[in-house]
Write a protein that holds these residues in place. Structure first.
Motif, PDB file in Angstrom:
ATOM      1  N   MET A   1       0.824  -1.194   0.000  1.00 26.81           N
ATOM      2  CA  MET A   1       0.000   0.000   0.000  1.00 26.81           C
ATOM      3  C   MET A   1       0.867   1.257   0.000  1.00 26.81           C
ATOM      4  N   SER A   2       2.010   1.224   0.688  1.00 29.90           N
ATOM      5  CA  SER A   2       2.822   2.430   0.749  1.00 29.90           C
ATOM      6  C   SER A   2       3.399   2.772  -0.627  1.00 29.90           C
ATOM      7  N   TRP A   3       3.787   1.759  -1.412  1.00 32.11           N
ATOM      8  CA  TRP A   3       4.305   2.027  -2.744  1.00 32.11           C
ATOM      9  C   TRP A   3       3.225   2.655  -3.604  1.00 32.11           C
ATOM     10  N   PHE A   4       2.008   2.142  -3.467  1.00 27.35           N
ATOM     11  CA  PHE A   4       0.890   2.630  -4.260  1.00 27.35           C
ATOM     12  C   PHE A   4       0.609   4.097  -3.948  1.00 27.35           C
ATOM     13  N   SER A   5       0.602   4.439  -2.668  1.00 26.01           N
ATOM     14  CA  SER A   5       0.217   5.803  -2.298  1.00 26.01           C
ATOM     15  C   SER A   5       1.343   6.797  -2.523  1.00 26.01           C
ATOM     16  N   LYS A   6       2.593   6.374  -2.426  1.00 29.51           N
ATOM     17  CA  LYS A   6       3.695   7.326  -2.507  1.00 29.51           C
ATOM     18  C   LYS A   6       4.305   7.436  -3.901  1.00 29.51           C
ATOM     19  N   SER A   7       4.190   6.413  -4.709  1.00 38.92           N
ATOM     20  CA  SER A   7       4.860   6.453  -6.004  1.00 38.92           C
ATOM     21  C   SER A   7       3.870   6.359  -7.170  1.00 38.92           C
ATOM     22  N   PHE A   8       2.965   5.446  -7.082  1.00 41.68           N
ATOM     23  CA  PHE A   8       2.049   5.206  -8.208  1.00 41.68           C
ATOM     24  C   PHE A   8       0.975   6.283  -8.312  1.00 41.68           C
ATOM     25  N   LEU A   9       0.413   6.642  -7.184  1.00 42.78           N
ATOM     26  CA  LEU A   9      -0.690   7.597  -7.199  1.00 42.78           C
ATOM     27  C   LEU A   9      -0.262   8.974  -7.739  1.00 42.78           C
ATOM     28  N   PRO A  10       0.864   9.551  -7.342  1.00 35.93           N
ATOM     29  CA  PRO A  10       1.265  10.831  -7.939  1.00 35.93           C
ATOM     30  C   PRO A  10       1.540  10.720  -9.442  1.00 35.93           C
ATOM     31  N   THR A  11       2.032   9.555  -9.867  1.00 35.91           N
ATOM     32  CA  THR A  11       2.294   9.351 -11.291  1.00 35.91           C
ATOM     33  C   THR A  11       0.987   9.384 -12.079  1.00 35.91           C
ATOM     34  N   VAL A  12      -0.018   8.691 -11.548  1.00 39.60           N
ATOM     35  CA  VAL A  12      -1.325   8.653 -12.237  1.00 39.60           C
ATOM     36  C   VAL A  12      -1.972  10.033 -12.253  1.00 39.60           C
ATOM     37  N   ILE A  13      -1.936  10.699 -11.123  1.00 39.88           N
ATOM     38  CA  ILE A  13      -2.549  12.026 -11.052  1.00 39.88           C
ATOM     39  C   ILE A  13      -1.827  12.992 -11.998  1.00 39.88           C
ATOM     40  N   GLY A  14      -0.490  12.937 -12.020  1.00 35.14           N
ATOM     41  CA  GLY A  14       0.259  13.798 -12.934  1.00 35.14           C
ATOM     42  C   GLY A  14      -0.049  13.486 -14.383  1.00 35.14           C
ATOM     43  N   GLY A  15      -0.179  12.197 -14.698  1.00 35.37           N
ATOM     44  CA  GLY A  15      -0.492  11.803 -16.078  1.00 35.37           C
ATOM     45  C   GLY A  15      -1.863  12.282 -16.506  1.00 35.37           C
ATOM     46  N   VAL A  16      -2.847  12.122 -15.635  1.00 32.74           N
ATOM     47  CA  VAL A  16      -4.214  12.556 -15.981  1.00 32.74           C
ATOM     48  C   VAL A  16      -4.269  14.069 -16.118  1.00 32.74           C
ATOM     49  N   GLY A  17      -3.648  14.767 -15.163  1.00 35.86           N
ATOM     50  CA  GLY A  17      -3.639  16.233 -15.231  1.00 35.86           C
ATOM     51  C   GLY A  17      -2.901  16.719 -16.472  1.00 35.86           C
ATOM     52  N   GLY A  18      -1.794  16.087 -16.796  1.00 37.06           N
ATOM     53  CA  GLY A  18      -1.031  16.464 -17.991  1.00 37.06           C
ATOM     54  C   GLY A  18      -1.805  16.193 -19.261  1.00 37.06           C
ATOM     55  N   PHE A  19      -2.541  15.090 -19.297  1.00 32.65           N
ATOM     56  CA  PHE A  19      -3.344  14.755 -20.479  1.00 32.65           C
ATOM     57  C   PHE A  19      -4.431  15.793 -20.698  1.00 32.65           C
ATOM     58  N   LEU A  20      -5.067  16.221 -19.589  1.00 33.48           N
ATOM     59  CA  LEU A  20      -6.134  17.212 -19.707  1.00 33.48           C
ATOM     60  C   LEU A  20      -5.582  18.563 -20.184  1.00 33.48           C
ATOM     61  N   MET A  21      -4.348  18.888 -19.797  1.00 36.53           N
ATOM     62  CA  MET A  21      -3.776  20.182 -20.157  1.00 36.53           C
ATOM     63  C   MET A  21      -3.095  20.171 -21.533  1.00 36.53           C
ATOM     64  N   GLY A  22      -2.478  19.030 -21.901  1.00 35.22           N
ATOM     65  CA  GLY A  22      -1.702  19.087 -23.141  1.00 35.22           C
ATOM     66  C   GLY A  22      -1.709  17.819 -23.950  1.00 35.22           C
ATOM     67  N   GLY A  23      -2.676  16.979 -23.790  1.00 36.17           N
ATOM     68  CA  GLY A  23      -2.754  15.776 -24.607  1.00 36.17           C
ATOM     69  C   GLY A  23      -1.733  14.727 -24.176  1.00 36.17           C
ATOM     70  N   TYR A  24      -1.263  13.965 -25.182  1.00 40.98           N
ATOM     71  CA  TYR A  24      -0.364  12.845 -24.885  1.00 40.98           C
ATOM     72  C   TYR A  24       1.004  13.319 -24.361  1.00 40.98           C
ATOM     73  N   ALA A  25       1.502  14.386 -24.946  1.00 40.13           N
ATOM     74  CA  ALA A  25       2.790  14.910 -24.485  1.00 40.13           C
ATOM     75  C   ALA A  25       2.663  15.432 -23.052  1.00 40.13           C
ATOM     76  N   GLY A  26       1.572  16.091 -22.747  1.00 38.64           N
ATOM     77  CA  GLY A  26       1.323  16.581 -21.386  1.00 38.64           C
ATOM     78  C   GLY A  26       1.178  15.432 -20.408  1.00 38.64           C
ATOM     79  N   ALA A  27       0.577  14.339 -20.875  1.00 43.35           N
ATOM     80  CA  ALA A  27       0.407  13.171 -20.015  1.00 43.35           C
ATOM     81  C   ALA A  27       1.770  12.588 -19.661  1.00 43.35           C
ATOM     82  N   ALA A  28       2.655  12.519 -20.651  1.00 44.70           N
ATOM     83  CA  ALA A  28       3.988  11.968 -20.406  1.00 44.70           C
ATOM     84  C   ALA A  28       4.768  12.860 -19.425  1.00 44.70           C
ATOM     85  N   VAL A  29       4.704  14.166 -19.644  1.00 42.09           N
ATOM     86  CA  VAL A  29       5.409  15.098 -18.746  1.00 42.09           C
ATOM     87  C   VAL A  29       4.797  15.051 -17.355  1.00 42.09           C
ATOM     88  N   GLY A  30       3.474  15.054 -17.263  1.00 44.29           N
ATOM     89  CA  GLY A  30       2.785  15.012 -15.974  1.00 44.29           C
ATOM     90  C   GLY A  30       3.102  13.737 -15.208  1.00 44.29           C
TER      91      GLY A  30
END
Length: 108
Positions: A1-30
């Protein structure tokens, strides 16, 4: 659970936020920024744990331990005897000095 909350979850949130702001390239950067954020969080927590452990070791090393003083009646009697000896020794020396001074005056 700690790996999920500390590493995976910020990656997913950054990817989704980046996708909404700039498409696929934004998703990769996010996602990259989210993963980096998770890594930095883990690194900070490890450093804090090391610092806390080091501080505990220092506290244990510098712990003040009470000393038990055996102030018994025998020790008190020894102190009094030593004080009397010191007093009698000085009296004897003073008496010897007086006697030698008298002998010098009398020319003996």
């Amino acid at each position: 659970m700690s790996w999920f909350s500390k590493s995976f979850l910020p990656t997913v949130i950054g990817g989704v936020g980046g996708f909404l702001m700039g498409g696929y390239a934004g998703a990769a950067v996010g996602a990259g920024l989210g993963a980096y954020s998770g890594y930095q969080t883990d690194k900070t927590e490890r450093e804090q744990k090391k610092a806390a452990k080091k501080m505990e070791e220092e506290m244990a090393k510098n712990e003040v331990k009470p000393t038990i003083v055996d102030d018994s009646r025998q020790q008190e009697e020894r102190r009094k005897r030593n004080q009397l000896k010191q007093g009698s020794a000085s009296t004897v020396l003073a008496g010897d000095y007086r006697q030698s001074a008298a002998k010098r005056l009398l020319g003996e």
